[in-house]
Enzyme design. Sequence first.
Site: not given
Length: 371
Positions: A186, A188, A243, A183, A26
């Site tokens: 991570n 998402y 997270n 994806h 990104t």
Amino acid sequence: MTSPLFQPTRIGDLTLPNRIVMPPLTRARAAQPGNVPTAMNAAYYAQRASAGLIIAEATDISADAKGYSLTPGVHSAAQIAGWRLVTEAVHRRGGRIFLQIWHCGRMSHADFHDGALPVAPSAVAFAGQIWKAGADDHRGQGGMVACPTPRALETAEIAGIVADFRQAALNAIEAGFDGVEIHAANGYLIDQFLRSTSNQRGDQYGGSRENRLRFLLEVTDAVTSAIGAARTGVRLSPCNRANGMDCPDSIPTAVEAAARLAERGVAYLHTNEPGDDSPEATQVRQQLRAAFPGPIIVAGGYTRERADAVLASGDVDLVAFGKLFIANPDLPARLQHGWPLNTPEPATFFGGDARGYIDYPTHTATEEQPA
């Protein structure tokens, strides 16, 4: 003896001249309004066309999928046309390029959705932050902000997101990409469905491992039916527990996902690691290899030496280099010849202009500069 990094291999219907992958990175430089790729983005990727495979940056499947400022989409005519600039530039240089497609889910902000809450499998807050620029800031001088507690998706809404992934894949092929990467890593949206920590649903998409895998497999089936399994890769991150994603079943779930993806004949599996040679990372690579006999790409702070070692183990087939590719457009040649590497500039990673994006010199250009 020739390093395995520089041996050719195949992914889907593509023959790759080396096993060096540029992973999705990104960079937050899409033109505004509209989150449209530009000629500057085309120059950036074309500079790196000597990679065995480029996987272009994570790209929104819809306006609802957005989670970061200045990231591109692949859901409008202007975006498709912008991406065509990129693919044509890469192909002119002899490169091969896939597009990573994503939905950010709860890793988002209401400002991206006209004040509406981001969506997720369950109304469980994301413990981290996302990068966000001001509404009128088109140069990317943003910062990290907290995410609101998301709204749980209704069961009936999920099919629409699956359809968005399918259409995004078709749009990517229309734009000239050689394939897409789903994806599912991570933290998402797809990864949020995979983890019991973020997925607390009571319907057919939550609870058991089979149910938590359902969304990923529905997306994969929709994409492969649209563009073919040979043009579809998938990224997982079983070792990523940051997270609020510390699911005790994450590794077994990823191994089961790998086996189910192998049954579908996807072009490759892409996984990222913590960036070390921990016993857990080694074990996970071995488990994924046992479940997935097709091409496996690994990322995670790899050096030339670590890459040679992991390829020699047989557990993976290709190695992705992230920050090194940001700073070294000619990375394959630098690795092959032992040339010195440019140092990345973290301050220019997200947002901005050409500086820190398309102005890193090649080794040849550096050597030709007068003393």
